[in-house]
Motif scaffolding. Structure first.
Motif, PDB file in Angstrom:
ATOM      1  N   PHE A 126     -58.290-108.440  21.278  1.00  0.00           N
ATOM      2  CA  PHE A 126     -57.340-109.540  21.362  1.00  0.00           C
ATOM      3  C   PHE A 126     -55.912-109.036  21.551  1.00  0.00           C
ATOM      4  O   PHE A 126     -55.588-107.868  21.274  1.00  0.00           O
ATOM      5  N   VAL A 127     -55.062-109.921  22.052  1.00  0.00           N
ATOM      6  CA  VAL A 127     -53.665-109.587  22.308  1.00  0.00           C
ATOM      7  C   VAL A 127     -52.983-109.199  21.003  1.00  0.00           C
ATOM      8  O   VAL A 127     -53.077-109.911  19.999  1.00  0.00           O
ATOM      9  N   GLY A 128     -52.313-108.052  21.008  1.00  0.00           N
ATOM     10  CA  GLY A 128     -51.558-107.622  19.838  1.00  0.00           C
ATOM     11  C   GLY A 128     -52.363-106.908  18.777  1.00  0.00           C
ATOM     12  O   GLY A 128     -51.888-106.734  17.645  1.00  0.00           O
ATOM     13  N   PHE A 129     -53.575-106.461  19.107  1.00  0.00           N
ATOM     14  CA  PHE A 129     -54.415-105.793  18.110  1.00  0.00           C
ATOM     15  C   PHE A 129     -53.757-104.524  17.585  1.00  0.00           C
ATOM     16  O   PHE A 129     -53.183-103.735  18.341  1.00  0.00           O
TER      17      PHE A 129
ATOM     18  N   LEU B 147     -69.980-112.907  20.472  1.00  0.00           N
ATOM     19  CA  LEU B 147     -68.883-112.234  19.782  1.00  0.00           C
ATOM     20  C   LEU B 147     -67.742-111.889  20.731  1.00  0.00           C
ATOM     21  O   LEU B 147     -67.920-111.758  21.945  1.00  0.00           O
ATOM     22  N   ARG B 148     -66.572-111.769  20.123  1.00  0.00           N
ATOM     23  CA  ARG B 148     -65.397-111.199  20.774  1.00  0.00           C
ATOM     24  C   ARG B 148     -64.771-110.244  19.764  1.00  0.00           C
ATOM     25  O   ARG B 148     -64.512-110.609  18.613  1.00  0.00           O
ATOM     26  N   TRP B 149     -64.545-109.013  20.192  1.00  0.00           N
ATOM     27  CA  TRP B 149     -64.079-107.965  19.290  1.00  0.00           C
ATOM     28  C   TRP B 149     -62.608-108.139  18.928  1.00  0.00           C
ATOM     29  O   TRP B 149     -61.790-108.540  19.758  1.00  0.00           O
ATOM     30  N   ALA B 150     -62.300-107.792  17.691  1.00  0.00           N
ATOM     31  CA  ALA B 150     -60.899-107.792  17.265  1.00  0.00           C
ATOM     32  C   ALA B 150     -60.079-106.830  18.118  1.00  0.00           C
ATOM     33  O   ALA B 150     -58.917-107.109  18.452  1.00  0.00           O
ATOM     34  N   SER B 151     -60.676-105.726  18.484  1.00  0.00           N
ATOM     35  CA  SER B 151     -59.945-104.701  19.239  1.00  0.00           C
ATOM     36  C   SER B 151     -59.543-105.155  20.634  1.00  0.00           C
ATOM     37  O   SER B 151     -58.746-104.494  21.299  1.00  0.00           O
TER      38      SER B 151
ATOM     39  N   ARG C 272     -64.992-108.600  14.345  1.00  0.00           N
ATOM     40  CA  ARG C 272     -65.194-109.459  15.502  1.00  0.00           C
ATOM     41  C   ARG C 272     -65.199-110.909  15.041  1.00  0.00           C
ATOM     42  O   ARG C 272     -65.266-111.203  13.849  1.00  0.00           O
ATOM     43  N   GLN C 273     -65.138-111.825  16.009  1.00  0.00           N
ATOM     44  CA  GLN C 273     -65.237-113.249  15.720  1.00  0.00           C
ATOM     45  C   GLN C 273     -66.320-113.838  16.609  1.00  0.00           C
ATOM     46  O   GLN C 273     -66.636-113.291  17.677  1.00  0.00           O
TER      47      GLN C 273
ATOM     48  N   ALA D 262     -57.067-115.149  25.950  1.00  0.00           N
ATOM     49  CA  ALA D 262     -57.010-113.738  25.554  1.00  0.00           C
ATOM     50  C   ALA D 262     -56.297-113.537  24.220  1.00  0.00           C
ATOM     51  O   ALA D 262     -56.432-112.485  23.588  1.00  0.00           O
ATOM     52  N   ASP D 263     -55.567-114.542  23.777  1.00  0.00           N
ATOM     53  CA  ASP D 263     -54.810-114.460  22.528  1.00  0.00           C
ATOM     54  C   ASP D 263     -55.597-115.207  21.450  1.00  0.00           C
ATOM     55  O   ASP D 263     -55.346-116.378  21.170  1.00  0.00           O
TER      56      ASP D 263
END
Length: 540
Positions: free
Chosen positions: A485-488, A479-483, A346-347, A334-335
């Motif tokens: 991830f932990v600490g966004f 994809l995994r969204w930036a929004s 996104r990544q 998750a991090d």
């Protein structure tokens, strides 16, 4: 069997056009640039038909594939023994088809290695010149018709400026691109220059990369490539007193299909994240596994704070590398903020992409030169090296596992190479094209572009693309969204310069074709670069 070959290709313009071009260039005289031009010669040159090349045409060009022994190459990838022979006696040792000078473009000084000063490959400043350049002279921030993207191939005007700064005539001179110092980064930068020159039509026989650093030692006190202190100078050549007068318009070939557009990538990306071995497409992500997987998996050299895979190879740490795992799980899936670069929304990667990091093309113990041809081919064949690396599939394909024999590159595939800004991919793309002789295209916009073109909020409170833009790439992606991830925080996603959310992303190739006077069908790729929007506004 030795893969080096000479293949004469009859281009679209015919041999008559090529003969006229050769004659007109000959009329300008020998010596390599800077000579007086005449309007008559210029008009005849520019009236020569432009030959439009496909990726396969470029793969079949003169000496496009390396010999098995790099010492036998006179272009593509050359060794220290070849360069020393040339620089020591250029007039007598230059290849038969070269009538001009030897121009060496170093991207960094070579420094002092093991007490040996190796700043610049020694010029004589009469027939042999060594200049310090950088990849920024051969790249440009450009508008592709939808968005403005950094580190794109240089425009025709900028290419002319850079060639003339160093008084290079690529129809006469031999151009050698040299890393200088031994690092992973320098072959990326020489690769960017190689790509720009090939894209604009410089013949393979006039262009080479020097394999590895100026000087390196595998055995203490012994030069690894045979060059000694006497082969180097403390200073580069002075700037030419008279700049050149060349223009890439004289190169009457259109290699713009080397650049794959956003439209091309949306067209070739399948609906599922699985590589199709029968579609003639091989999409290669040159980034690390952490970025490819958006933190679901990792490899050596990825964040030491977030993973435990072990170190990336250097010239001195083989024991530690062999004692570690090539691939490992991230500490906390998750991090995954550590995998982001350039503040994208996104990544991840385009569907169907396979991953093998660019560092695997290079040998750290040999000045970060390219590995032997057979080892590079083994990767494409699906093999695994002694360090445990090989092509990796997606989570959907095989849970980020090694593909294995026969499951990677298929004969005849066109390779689409990219990374974050298609700088790392210059190492993988050069290896595939100039060493292995494969047809290669570069997605120059890369993940800086792909992972940004989304219906996603940037930190200015605006959506990067509207919901109905045909250039949203989410549907074609893992994809995994930036929004998520932990600490966004909102500042993690930056806005992009969108020129036309409903345009077509082929403006660069159209502009470059127009610069040469190419009559285009309007698709921006000389017959291969897609420009039309997909029917589904969200991709597909």
């Amino acid at each position: 069997m030795d893969g080096g070959f000479w293949m004469n290709k009859q281009m679209n313009g015919g041999w008559a056009g090529a003969a006229v071009l050769s004659l007109m260039l000959g009329l300008q005289g020998c010596g390599g640039g800077g000579g007086e031009d005449t309007s008559q010669t210029t008009n005849l040159l520019l009236s020569t038909p432009v030959s439009v090349n496909t990726p396969q045409d470029m793969a079949n060009e003169h000496l496009a594939e390396s010999h098995d022994d790099y010492n036998d190459n006179l272009s593509g990838l050359i060794t220290a023994s070849t360069l020393k022979r040339w620089k020591d006696d250029w007039v007598n040792q230059r290849p038969a088809h070269i009538t001009g000078k030897l121009v060496i473009l170093q991207v960094t000084p070579g420094g002092t290695v093991a007490g040996v000063p190796a700043a610049y490959i020694k010029p004589d400043n009469t027939n042999v010149f060594t200049y310090l350049t950088n990849s920024g002279e051969w790249t440009e921030t450009r508008d592709n018709g939808v968005t403005v993207t950094v580190t794109m191939v240089a425009s025709g005007a900028k290419m002319d400026e850079s060639l003339n700064k160093y008084n290079i005539d690529p129809t006469k001179d031999m151009i050698v691109l040299a890393p200088g110092a031994g690092t992973n980064a320098n072959p990326m930068n020489t690769g960017r220059i190689w790509y720009a020159m090939r894209y604009w039509g410089i013949d393979t026989r006039h262009l080479a990369q020097f394999n590895g650093a100026n000087y390196w030692e595998e055995t203490p006190g012994v030069s690894g490539n045979g060059l000694l202190a006497a082969d180097f100078s403390a200073a580069a050549s002075p700037a030419p007193a008279t700049p050149g007068k060349f223009t890439v318009k004289y190169l009457r070939v259109d290699n713009t299909q080397m650049l794959a557009t956003m439209a091309d990538m949306k067209t070739i990306a399948p609906t599922t994240d699985v590589n199709d071995k029968t579609d003639g497409i091989f999409i290669w992500d040159a980034r690390n596994l952490g970025q490819y997987s958006a933190g679901e998996k990792a490899e050596r050299g990825d964040s030491t704070a977030k993973t435990n895979c072990g170190p990336l190879r250097t010239p001195t740490n083989d024991v530690a590398v062999l004692a570690s795992s090539a691939y490992c799980d991230a500490n906390n899936v998750a991090d995954y903020k550590w995998t982001f670069q350039n503040n994208g929304s996104r990544q991840g990667h385009p569907n169907g992409t396979l991953q093998l990091q660019y560092t695997n093309m290079l040998e750290p113990k040999k000045g970060y030169g390219f590995k032997p041809k057979a080892e590079l081919q083994a990767y494409l064949d699906g093999g695994t090296d002694i360090w445990g690396y090989g092509f990796v599939g997606s989570s959907q394909q095989n849970s980020y596992g090694i593909l294995g024999p026969t499951n990677a590159y298929q004969s005849g595939d066109v390779i689409y190479a990219y990374c974050e800004t298609t700088v790392r991919a210059m190492v993988t793309g050069f290896a595939a094209a100039a060493i292995l002789g494969k047809p290669v295209r570069f997605y120059d916009g890369a993940m800086t572009e792909w992972n940004s073109l989304s219906y996603a909020l940037a930190d200015n409170g605006q959506y990067i693309l509207p919901s109905d833009s045909p250039w949203r790439s989410e549907a074609n992606s893992f994809l995994r969204w930036a929004s998520d991830f932990v600490g966004f925080v909102a500042a993690d996603v930056k806005p992009r310069t969108i020129s036309n959310a409903y345009g077509t992303p082929n403006k660069i190739t159209l502009d470059d074709q127009a610069y040469k006077g190419v009559v285009s069908s309007g698709n921006g790729g000389g017959g291969g670069g897609g420009g039309s929007a997909p029917t589904n506004p969200c991709g597909g």
